[in-house]
Write a protein that holds these residues in place. Structure first.
Motif, PDB file in Angstrom:
ATOM      1  N   PRO A  62      -5.561  -0.494   2.501  1.00 23.84           N
ATOM      2  CA  PRO A  62      -6.338   0.673   2.087  1.00 23.84           C
ATOM      3  C   PRO A  62      -7.500   0.330   1.174  1.00 23.84           C
ATOM      4  O   PRO A  62      -8.520   1.022   1.189  1.00 23.84           O
ATOM      5  CB  PRO A  62      -5.311   1.571   1.392  1.00 23.84           C
ATOM      6  CG  PRO A  62      -4.164   0.692   1.065  1.00 23.84           C
ATOM      7  CD  PRO A  62      -4.150  -0.377   2.110  1.00 23.84           C
ATOM      8  N   THR A  77      -5.282  -5.465  -0.100  1.00 25.82           N
ATOM      9  CA  THR A  77      -4.474  -4.476   0.605  1.00 25.82           C
ATOM     10  C   THR A  77      -5.333  -3.776   1.644  1.00 25.82           C
ATOM     11  O   THR A  77      -6.550  -3.651   1.493  1.00 25.82           O
ATOM     12  CB  THR A  77      -3.885  -3.431  -0.353  1.00 25.82           C
ATOM     13  OG1 THR A  77      -4.941  -2.636  -0.899  1.00 25.82           O
ATOM     14  CG2 THR A  77      -3.094  -4.092  -1.471  1.00 25.82           C
ATOM     15  N   ILE A 110      -2.376   5.613   4.939  1.00 23.66           N
ATOM     16  CA  ILE A 110      -2.146   4.604   3.912  1.00 23.66           C
ATOM     17  C   ILE A 110      -3.207   4.758   2.830  1.00 23.66           C
ATOM     18  O   ILE A 110      -4.353   5.074   3.101  1.00 23.66           O
ATOM     19  CB  ILE A 110      -2.129   3.177   4.481  1.00 23.66           C
ATOM     20  CG1 ILE A 110      -3.440   2.825   5.180  1.00 23.66           C
ATOM     21  CG2 ILE A 110      -0.962   2.999   5.435  1.00 23.66           C
ATOM     22  CD1 ILE A 110      -3.561   1.361   5.589  1.00 23.66           C
ATOM     23  N   SER A 145       1.985   4.751   1.375  1.00 22.31           N
ATOM     24  CA  SER A 145       2.000   5.273   2.728  1.00 22.31           C
ATOM     25  C   SER A 145       2.625   6.648   2.730  1.00 22.31           C
ATOM     26  O   SER A 145       3.584   6.912   2.006  1.00 22.31           O
ATOM     27  CB  SER A 145       2.800   4.333   3.644  1.00 22.31           C
ATOM     28  OG  SER A 145       2.810   4.814   4.959  1.00 22.31           O
ATOM     29  N   SER A 155       0.629   7.398  10.051  1.00 27.77           N
ATOM     30  CA  SER A 155       0.806   7.516   8.605  1.00 27.77           C
ATOM     31  C   SER A 155      -0.496   7.195   7.892  1.00 27.77           C
ATOM     32  O   SER A 155      -1.171   6.214   8.224  1.00 27.77           O
ATOM     33  CB  SER A 155       1.896   6.553   8.107  1.00 27.77           C
ATOM     34  OG  SER A 155       3.145   6.864   8.680  1.00 27.77           O
ATOM     35  N   ALA A 173       0.848  -1.192   0.000  1.00 28.26           N
ATOM     36  CA  ALA A 173       0.000   0.000   0.000  1.00 28.26           C
ATOM     37  C   ALA A 173       0.876   1.232   0.000  1.00 28.26           C
ATOM     38  O   ALA A 173       2.005   1.227   0.493  1.00 28.26           O
ATOM     39  CB  ALA A 173      -0.902   0.009   1.238  1.00 28.26           C
ATOM     40  N   LYS A 179      -8.713   4.943   2.095  1.00 27.19           N
ATOM     41  CA  LYS A 179      -7.608   5.473   2.888  1.00 27.19           C
ATOM     42  C   LYS A 179      -7.867   5.136   4.356  1.00 27.19           C
ATOM     43  O   LYS A 179      -9.008   4.952   4.780  1.00 27.19           O
ATOM     44  CB  LYS A 179      -7.499   6.993   2.758  1.00 27.19           C
ATOM     45  CG  LYS A 179      -7.077   7.525   1.408  1.00 27.19           C
ATOM     46  CD  LYS A 179      -6.968   9.050   1.474  1.00 27.19           C
ATOM     47  CE  LYS A 179      -6.598   9.662   0.142  1.00 27.19           C
ATOM     48  NZ  LYS A 179      -6.523  11.152   0.235  1.00 27.19           N
ATOM     49  N   LYS A 221      -2.412   4.404   9.764  1.00 24.56           N
ATOM     50  CA  LYS A 221      -1.669   3.311  10.388  1.00 24.56           C
ATOM     51  C   LYS A 221      -0.865   3.849  11.568  1.00 24.56           C
ATOM     52  O   LYS A 221      -0.094   4.801  11.432  1.00 24.56           O
ATOM     53  CB  LYS A 221      -0.739   2.667   9.364  1.00 24.56           C
ATOM     54  CG  LYS A 221      -0.040   1.404   9.849  1.00 24.56           C
ATOM     55  CD  LYS A 221       0.744   0.764   8.710  1.00 24.56           C
ATOM     56  CE  LYS A 221       1.345  -0.567   9.107  1.00 24.56           C
ATOM     57  NZ  LYS A 221       2.080  -1.195   7.978  1.00 24.56           N
TER      58      LYS A 221
END
Length: 664
Positions: free
Chosen positions: A74, A72, A64, A17, A62, A15, A81, A84
């Motif tokens: 996200p 994945t 992602i 980031s 963060s 993903a 979105k 993390k």
């Protein structure tokens, strides 16, 4: 990374980031399906909570995403979105209105061998009154091919199936391809509710912090819902389950006490009342001609374990679990059942299609299901007809292994309205006319978010049904926002199907088995012709990953079945990764006042049934006027494309559209 190229390669948690500012998002940003509410006015469920996306909040973690590549983190997040966090990091939401309760949608890692872990998350308001939530991944993290497994180290469940990852049938390929494990991880997110203990004001700050020493190496927060929950409902003139021995602390099984309360209520013509508490129930409660009310879904919680049966049940079930079931239709079904004001929380962690471990089941005519919160069951509500006149309203259905709701076989004159459905493992709302048609039903003003597999709303055959005023967002894979499909042994479409005034966003997913993109709405003729009167009117298709509209048949039956008598009118298409219309079947459709903008490829991708005849495609489009706008190639419905010019590009490049904006 392009949407399509990433889809082929992703078998892990790749993903994008980016760091997020600790001061960003100080003011509350309230969304609906990760959009400005003004973009979806009048569509979807009216709910009593405010949705705030974590990526719009203050954080030192963060962000992602965005990413729409299946498997994945996200991709399965609302709005594609999330934030993390590692131990010591936080995300902080500013309350947009008074609240005393929150719901957190999150993901934490699985255990190395599967089965999930638990990990803490600290909740503070204005830096005080710390509460620790215990997060779990025990109900998340499925792997492999359908019907999936909890084991990340498992070999392919179906090595004789063609898979995209190697573009091959593994057990028929030499040398045998290497398949990366874990294979196709999915179903990452679950949610958890928390009563804050007091009422907080608009502007107060709810901070979620991963404490030092947390077991989870990372915690992803997708969103926070906040709301003001009213006082518990009290009913003094009712058959109170406590009087019949129910345990509100959940230490003893209360199923027998519920049965006694129901029997007494039927003899005395009273309602059954379940006061605040957590009640352990590990089997079905059979309901017929009875009203059962809780104190509210935040206060009355019916919770049960999944129990293995010593021998399979006649219906094929190998487990039972908590659920309220009408009598089987073969025994006449139930009627006059009214359920409201409580939560049903199951313990389903794997998909076994023969299991009846649903929150609500059986046949219930002339009945109402209102104000329930259902999670961790196989299907929230699975009705096996024939049955009629059930109203399913104002419920929250989340974190299901399979469907959110399914009208299965001969459900008639029934209504599903103002329900909120998030994170299902199959179709969120479905009508499946297997053997007997579903007739005269309506799915209206519901919100569907992030179905991990299949469709937001799916109609499989049936007669005179309506899908109206719904909001469907972020379908993940092997389905899309809305489908009308001739498949799964369904009776043919007949009469009419009205698909009116719905909004879809970030739909049009990647179909793993075909290796192509789907439309936000797709009509699929797999087993029969689709020739009923289908009216798609007033719908808005926003931010489509691939096509907005698809009409398709499977390649082996492409010369057998057609789609005709479909009419698109007063449609808005705001952004497509590829075309407005993709036709991969023989047949025809009409278009009137279909306005499009930000179109990423030729407006009509017309392959017909892939015979490429000198007379053109086997699919014809009729322009009834008012079809405006387009994209990089000019008007989306240009004269040169009509009626059946072949414009077939099987896998055109994907051009990510801009975010939706107000329509002037």
């Amino acid at each position: 990374m392009s949407l399509l190229s990433g889809a082929l390669a992703a078998t892990g948690l790749v993903a994008l980031s980016a760091p997020a500012s600790a001061s960003s998002g100080a003011s509350p940003v309230v969304t609906r399906a990760a959009l400005a509410p003004s973009l979806v006015t009048g569509r979807g469920a009216s709910v009593d909570f405010a949705e705030q996306e974590a990526e719009n909040a203050a954080t030192n973690g963060s962000v992602i995403g965005p990413d729409r590549t299946a498997y994945t983190l996200p991709a399965e997040a609302s709005g594609r979105k999330a934030v993390k966090l590692t131990p010591g990091q936080y995300v902080e939401f500013t309350l947009p209105s008074a609240a005393n309760a929150i719901t957190v949608r999150y993901s934490i890692p699985d255990a190395p061998g599967g089965g999930g872990i638990t990990s803490p998350l600290d909740v503070t308001v204005n830096g005080k009154n710390r509460t620790t939530m215990t997060l779990t991944s025990q109900y998340a993290w499925l792997y492999n091919q359908y019907p999936f497994t909890n084991d990340p180290n498992a070999d392919l469940l179906h090595p004789d199936w063609w898979i995209t990852e190697c573009a091959c049938v593994p057990n028929a390929t030499t040398p045998t391809p290497t398949i990366t494990k874990p294979f196709r991880p999915n179903h990452f997110y679950v949610e958890q509710r928390l009563l804050l203990g007091k009422k907080y004001r608009a502007g107060d700050k709810v901070r979620l912090t991963v404490p030092a020493g947390a077991k989870a190496a990372w915690t992803v927060v997708d969103l926070l819902d906040s709301q003001l929950v009213g006082a518990p409902k009290v009913n003094l003139v009712a058959a109170n389950v406590l009087a019949f021995g129910a345990d509100p602390f959940g230490k003893r099984d209360s199923a027998g006490a519920f049965d006694k309360a129901i029997a007494f209520a039927k003899r005395t013509h009273l309602k059954v009342y379940i006061p605040p508490g957590t009640y352990q129930v590990n089997r079905h409660i059979i309901v017929d001609d009875v009203t059962i009310e809780g104190a509210g879904s935040w206060y009355t919680i019916i919770k049960g374990r999944e129990v293995a049966l010593s021998t399979p049940a006649p219906d094929g079930s190998v487990h039972t679990g908590v659920g309220f079931y009408g009598k089987d239709a073969s025994a006449g079904g139930s009627r006059n059942v009214h359920l409201s004001g409580f939560a049903i929380e199951g313990d389903v962690r794997e998909r076994i299609d023969t299991d009846q471990v649903n929150g609500i089941g059986g046949a219930m005519s002339d009945s109402t299901i209102d104000g329930l919160y259902i999670r961790h069951t196989k299907v929230g509500l699975w009705f096996d007809g024939p049955m009629k006149n059930v109203k399913v309203t104002n419920n929250v259905i989340v974190d299901q292994i399979a469907d959110g709701l399914n009208f299965h076989t001969g459900v008639t004159k029934s209504l599903v309205k103002n329900n909120f459905v998030r994170n299902t493992g199959d179709d969120a709302l479905a009508m499946w006319s297997e053997k007997v048609s579903n007739t005269g039903n309506t799915f209206d003003h519901n919100t569907v978010q992030t179905p991990v597999l299949a469709n937001g709303i799916a109609i499989y055959g049936g007669t005179d049904n309506t899908v109206s005023n719904n909001l469907i967002a972020d379908p993940i894979r092997e389905g899309s926002a809305i489908q009308a499909g001739s498949r799964f042994g369904a009776e043919p479409f007949a009469g009419h199907l009205w698909i009116t005034d719905n909004t879809t966003v970030r739909a049009g997913t990647y179909e793993l088995n075909w290796n192509i993109g789907l439309g936000a709405i797709w009509l699929y003729a797999l087993e029969k012709n689709i020739d009923a009167d289908i009216q798609v009117v007033g719908d808005h298709f926003l931010d489509n990953t691939y096509n907005a509209i698809m009409l398709v048949s499977d390649f082996p039956v492409k010369d057998l079945y057609s789609i005709t008598n479909v009419h698109f009118k007063d449609i808005r298409v705001d952004g497509t990764g590829t075309s407005v219309v993709s036709a991969r079947v023989k047949g025809s459709a009409t278009f009137e006042n279909v306005d499009a903008r930000n179109v990423g490829a030729v407006g009509v991708n017309n392959c017909g049934s892939f015979n490429f005849t000198p007379a053109g495609s086997e699919f014809s489009l009729t322009d009834l006027g008012g079809n405006d706008g387009g994209g990089t190639t000019g008007p989306w419905l240009a004269p040169w494309e009509l009626p059946n010019t072949i414009t077939c590009d099987d896998r055109p490049p994907v051009v990510a559209p801009p975010a939706p904006s107000p329509w002037s």
